[in-house]
Design a protein around this motif. Structure first.
Motif, short mmCIF file in Angstrom:
data_model
loop_
_atom_site.label_atom_id
_atom_site.label_comp_id
_atom_site.label_asym_id
_atom_site.label_seq_id
_atom_site.Cartn_x
_atom_site.Cartn_y
_atom_site.Cartn_z
N SER A 55 -41.32 -45.81 1.42
CA SER A 55 -41.47 -47.06 2.18
C SER A 55 -42.82 -47.12 2.89
O SER A 55 -43.36 -48.20 3.10
N GLU A 62 -42.25 -54.83 2.39
CA GLU A 62 -41.15 -54.98 3.34
C GLU A 62 -41.49 -56.05 4.37
O GLU A 62 -40.65 -56.87 4.72
N THR A 88 -39.89 -50.75 10.94
CA THR A 88 -39.90 -50.20 9.58
C THR A 88 -38.63 -49.44 9.27
O THR A 88 -37.87 -49.06 10.16
#
Length: 114
Positions: A55, A62, A88
């Protein structure tokens, strides 16, 4: 709705179910009730660390998804954009990851929904 993770290894960790579901889906666990045994903890830590690393390689995707969800209404574009606070995946997952690391060290289980 909140999910509270319990373990003798650390203080309870609370998260919104929608955020916990992503983590639990990665670990192939039910979001309503479950257990990550001491034996499963090392693999769970490995999976979460890998997903966090992934990620971090793609943070923009995102953010773009959140931006689209937040700024586009049912009838098209909403031009009144408000400032967004980005949280996040790594930030959301860290408390549970830390609990799993401690559970791994101490040989404890992590449970929720009980």
């Amino acid at each position: 709705m909140l999910i509270t993770f319990h373990s003798k290894a650390a203080a309870d960790v609370m998260m919104y179910k929608e955020h916990a579901k992503r983590i639990l889906d990665l670990l192939q666990k039910d979001s309503d009730q479950g257990i990550i045994t001491a034996a499963e903890a090392p693999k769970a830590v490995e999976i979460l660390e890998s997903e966090i690393a992934e990620s971090r390689l793609h943070p923009t995707s995102e953010q773009v998804k959140r931006d689209v969800d937040a700024h586009h209404g049912e009838q098209g574009d909403d031009t009144d954009h408000e400032q967004m606070e980005i949280v996040t995946f790594a930030t959301r997952a860290y408390p549970l990851l830390d609990m799993l690391r401690e559970a791994r060290k101490g040989g404890y289980d992590v449970v929720w929904g009980v």
